[in-house]
Design a protein around this motif. Structure first.
Motif, PDB file in Angstrom:
ATOM      1  N   THR A  29       0.843  -1.163   0.134  1.00  0.00           N
ATOM      2  CA  THR A  29      -0.043   0.001  -0.038  1.00  0.00           C
ATOM      3  C   THR A  29       0.806   1.177   0.021  1.00  0.00           C
ATOM      4  O   THR A  29       0.610   2.342  -0.773  1.00  0.00           O
ATOM      5  CB  THR A  29      -1.060  -0.158   1.245  1.00  0.00           C
ATOM      6  OG1 THR A  29      -1.622  -1.147   1.162  1.00  0.00           O
ATOM      7  CG2 THR A  29      -1.792   1.159   1.086  1.00  0.00           C
ATOM      8  N   THR A  30       2.077   1.131   0.714  1.00  0.00           N
ATOM      9  CA  THR A  30       2.640   2.556   0.857  1.00  0.00           C
ATOM     10  C   THR A  30       3.400   2.736  -0.356  1.00  0.00           C
ATOM     11  O   THR A  30       3.254   4.044  -0.837  1.00  0.00           O
ATOM     12  CB  THR A  30       3.821   2.312   2.147  1.00  0.00           C
ATOM     13  OG1 THR A  30       3.125   1.972   3.041  1.00  0.00           O
ATOM     14  CG2 THR A  30       4.502   3.509   2.150  1.00  0.00           C
ATOM     15  N   ASN A  31       4.090   1.754  -0.853  1.00  0.00           N
ATOM     16  CA  ASN A  31       4.602   2.114  -2.425  1.00  0.00           C
ATOM     17  C   ASN A  31       3.728   2.685  -3.444  1.00  0.00           C
ATOM     18  O   ASN A  31       3.923   3.628  -4.208  1.00  0.00           O
ATOM     19  CB  ASN A  31       5.270   0.913  -3.155  1.00  0.00           C
ATOM     20  CG  ASN A  31       6.322   0.504  -2.282  1.00  0.00           C
ATOM     21  OD1 ASN A  31       6.935   1.466  -1.340  1.00  0.00           O
ATOM     22  ND2 ASN A  31       6.646  -0.743  -2.110  1.00  0.00           N
ATOM     23  N   ILE A  32       2.423   2.088  -3.478  1.00  0.00           N
ATOM     24  CA  ILE A  32       1.466   2.398  -4.336  1.00  0.00           C
ATOM     25  C   ILE A  32       0.950   3.823  -4.250  1.00  0.00           C
ATOM     26  O   ILE A  32       0.777   4.685  -5.066  1.00  0.00           O
ATOM     27  CB  ILE A  32       0.335   1.525  -4.201  1.00  0.00           C
ATOM     28  CG1 ILE A  32       0.700  -0.012  -4.816  1.00  0.00           C
ATOM     29  CG2 ILE A  32      -1.064   1.883  -5.507  1.00  0.00           C
ATOM     30  CD1 ILE A  32      -0.286  -0.905  -4.444  1.00  0.00           C
ATOM     31  N   LEU A  33       0.749   4.207  -3.082  1.00  0.00           N
ATOM     32  CA  LEU A  33       0.248   5.399  -2.551  1.00  0.00           C
ATOM     33  C   LEU A  33       1.143   6.482  -2.814  1.00  0.00           C
ATOM     34  O   LEU A  33       1.054   7.798  -3.271  1.00  0.00           O
ATOM     35  CB  LEU A  33      -0.188   5.397  -1.202  1.00  0.00           C
ATOM     36  CG  LEU A  33      -1.340   4.892  -0.812  1.00  0.00           C
ATOM     37  CD1 LEU A  33      -2.011   4.937   0.508  1.00  0.00           C
ATOM     38  CD2 LEU A  33      -2.759   5.363  -1.665  1.00  0.00           C
ATOM     39  N   MET A  34       2.428   6.361  -2.445  1.00  0.00           N
ATOM     40  CA  MET A  34       3.403   7.232  -2.453  1.00  0.00           C
ATOM     41  C   MET A  34       3.915   7.538  -3.886  1.00  0.00           C
ATOM     42  O   MET A  34       3.763   8.654  -4.518  1.00  0.00           O
ATOM     43  CB  MET A  34       4.778   6.854  -1.981  1.00  0.00           C
ATOM     44  CG  MET A  34       4.822   6.820  -0.470  1.00  0.00           C
ATOM     45  SD  MET A  34       4.727   8.513   0.182  1.00  0.00           S
ATOM     46  CE  MET A  34       6.041   9.244  -0.471  1.00  0.00           C
ATOM     47  N   LEU A  35       3.577   6.655  -4.884  1.00  0.00           N
ATOM     48  CA  LEU A  35       4.042   6.617  -6.412  1.00  0.00           C
ATOM     49  C   LEU A  35       2.944   7.464  -7.055  1.00  0.00           C
ATOM     50  O   LEU A  35       2.923   8.489  -7.744  1.00  0.00           O
ATOM     51  CB  LEU A  35       4.063   5.460  -7.053  1.00  0.00           C
ATOM     52  CG  LEU A  35       5.563   4.791  -6.831  1.00  0.00           C
ATOM     53  CD1 LEU A  35       5.449   3.370  -7.465  1.00  0.00           C
ATOM     54  CD2 LEU A  35       6.405   5.687  -7.475  1.00  0.00           C
ATOM     55  N   ALA A  36       1.634   7.334  -6.700  1.00  0.00           N
ATOM     56  CA  ALA A  36       0.407   7.645  -7.315  1.00  0.00           C
ATOM     57  C   ALA A  36       0.435   9.196  -6.850  1.00  0.00           C
ATOM     58  O   ALA A  36      -0.014  10.075  -7.425  1.00  0.00           O
ATOM     59  CB  ALA A  36      -0.990   6.954  -6.862  1.00  0.00           C
ATOM     60  N   ILE A  37       0.470   9.466  -5.445  1.00  0.00           N
ATOM     61  CA  ILE A  37       0.274  10.860  -4.801  1.00  0.00           C
ATOM     62  C   ILE A  37       1.486  11.745  -5.621  1.00  0.00           C
ATOM     63  O   ILE A  37       1.298  12.817  -5.671  1.00  0.00           O
ATOM     64  CB  ILE A  37       0.327  10.902  -3.266  1.00  0.00           C
ATOM     65  CG1 ILE A  37      -0.927  10.111  -2.885  1.00  0.00           C
ATOM     66  CG2 ILE A  37       0.733  12.040  -2.784  1.00  0.00           C
ATOM     67  CD1 ILE A  37      -0.893   9.965  -1.348  1.00  0.00           C
ATOM     68  N   SER A  38       2.768  11.235  -5.421  1.00  0.00           N
ATOM     69  CA  SER A  38       3.793  11.869  -5.760  1.00  0.00           C
ATOM     70  C   SER A  38       3.587  12.355  -7.402  1.00  0.00           C
ATOM     71  O   SER A  38       3.785  13.492  -7.808  1.00  0.00           O
ATOM     72  CB  SER A  38       4.897  11.120  -5.903  1.00  0.00           C
ATOM     73  OG  SER A  38       5.556  10.902  -4.253  1.00  0.00           O
ATOM     74  N   LEU A  39       3.047  11.426  -8.250  1.00  0.00           N
ATOM     75  CA  LEU A  39       3.024  11.656  -9.699  1.00  0.00           C
ATOM     76  C   LEU A  39       1.815  12.576  -9.907  1.00  0.00           C
ATOM     77  O   LEU A  39       2.138  13.382 -10.589  1.00  0.00           O
ATOM     78  CB  LEU A  39       3.012  10.441 -10.435  1.00  0.00           C
ATOM     79  CG  LEU A  39       3.142  10.620 -11.974  1.00  0.00           C
ATOM     80  CD1 LEU A  39       4.232  11.281 -12.459  1.00  0.00           C
ATOM     81  CD2 LEU A  39       2.737   9.275 -12.554  1.00  0.00           C
ATOM     82  N   GLY A  40       0.756  12.240  -9.039  1.00  0.00           N
ATOM     83  CA  GLY A  40      -0.388  13.226  -9.312  1.00  0.00           C
ATOM     84  C   GLY A  40      -0.133  14.700  -8.685  1.00  0.00           C
ATOM     85  O   GLY A  40      -0.698  15.626  -9.371  1.00  0.00           O
ATOM     86  N   GLY A  41       0.822  14.880  -7.666  1.00  0.00           N
ATOM     87  CA  GLY A  41       1.042  16.232  -7.378  1.00  0.00           C
ATOM     88  C   GLY A  41       1.964  16.850  -8.250  1.00  0.00           C
ATOM     89  O   GLY A  41       1.886  18.055  -8.492  1.00  0.00           O
ATOM     90  N   PHE A  42       2.933  16.051  -8.814  1.00  0.00           N
ATOM     91  CA  PHE A  42       3.832  16.763 -10.153  1.00  0.00           C
ATOM     92  C   PHE A  42       2.744  17.246 -11.028  1.00  0.00           C
ATOM     93  O   PHE A  42       2.944  18.403 -11.834  1.00  0.00           O
ATOM     94  CB  PHE A  42       4.747  15.509 -10.619  1.00  0.00           C
ATOM     95  CG  PHE A  42       5.521  16.114 -11.750  1.00  0.00           C
ATOM     96  CD1 PHE A  42       6.632  17.106 -11.440  1.00  0.00           C
ATOM     97  CD2 PHE A  42       5.280  15.803 -12.903  1.00  0.00           C
ATOM     98  CE1 PHE A  42       7.222  17.576 -12.506  1.00  0.00           C
ATOM     99  CE2 PHE A  42       5.925  16.281 -13.991  1.00  0.00           C
ATOM    100  CZ  PHE A  42       6.999  17.184 -13.910  1.00  0.00           C
TER     101      PHE A  42
END
Length: 191
Positions: A29-42
């Protein structure tokens, strides 16, 4: 016309309607959320930069639009490599691939806006330098925004502006790089 076997039809419907992203949160869960949130914020802040550069006339230069597009595609490529490398499960990969596709679509927007862009005005460097300074102030509360402030300040510094606009841009660059260095030092110190 041949008929479809009776078990094949429900299987195809199940495959088409299966909610793969719902299974994304099984193990990592942590990896998925970090990737999705980071790329979404970018993507969000890159979209704001796209609007800023479009309305200030920077996309009048096709070269500028292409360079912005290439730089914008780098985080999507990095996220794709990380998603393929570290994430297990079809649901997790499908969720991240969806975010990556949206990121790529938003990243190529500058090239599509380039033919309709107006020429820059005399106020363009001042607008860019002011936005860079304001974003730098906000970056003191959210440090990753420093990267976007630096990008805007670089564009403002390379524009044909007055001496005061160039000084404002260089002051923002010096402050931004100093803060980015301090931020990197703090990350290295605490990790």
């Amino acid at each position: 016309m041949t008929r479809m076997p009776s078990l094949l039809k429900p299987f195809l419907c199940l495959c088409l309607l299966a909610p793969m992203p719902a299974f994304a949160f099984q193990s990592d869960t942590t990896n998925i959320l970090m990737l999705a949130i980071s790329l979404g914020g970018f993507c969000f802040f890159n979209l704001l930069l796209t609007g800023l550069f479009y309305f200030t006339g920077q996309y009048h230069s096709r070269r500028f639009a292409k360079i912005h597009t290439l730089i914008s595609l780098l985080p999507a490529l990095l996220t794709f490599i990380l998603a393929i490398t570290y994430i297990e499960g079809a649901g997790a990969i499908s969720l991240n691939i969806g975010v990556i596709i949206v990121s790529i679509a938003l990243s190529i927007l500058p090239v599509q806006l380039s033919p309709t862009a107006n020429a820059p005005t005399d106020k363009t460097p001042l607008i860019l330098a002011t936005v860079a300074l304001l974003l730098m102030v906000v970056a003191y509360y959210a440090a990753p925004l420093t990267i976007f402030a630096l990008a805007i300040a670089h564009v403002a510094a390379s524009s044909r502006g007055t001496l005061s606009v160039k000084l404002l841009s260089y002051a923002t660059l010096i402050t931004g790089y100093s803060y980015l260095g301090y931020w990197a030092y703090q990350i290295a110190l605490h990790s």
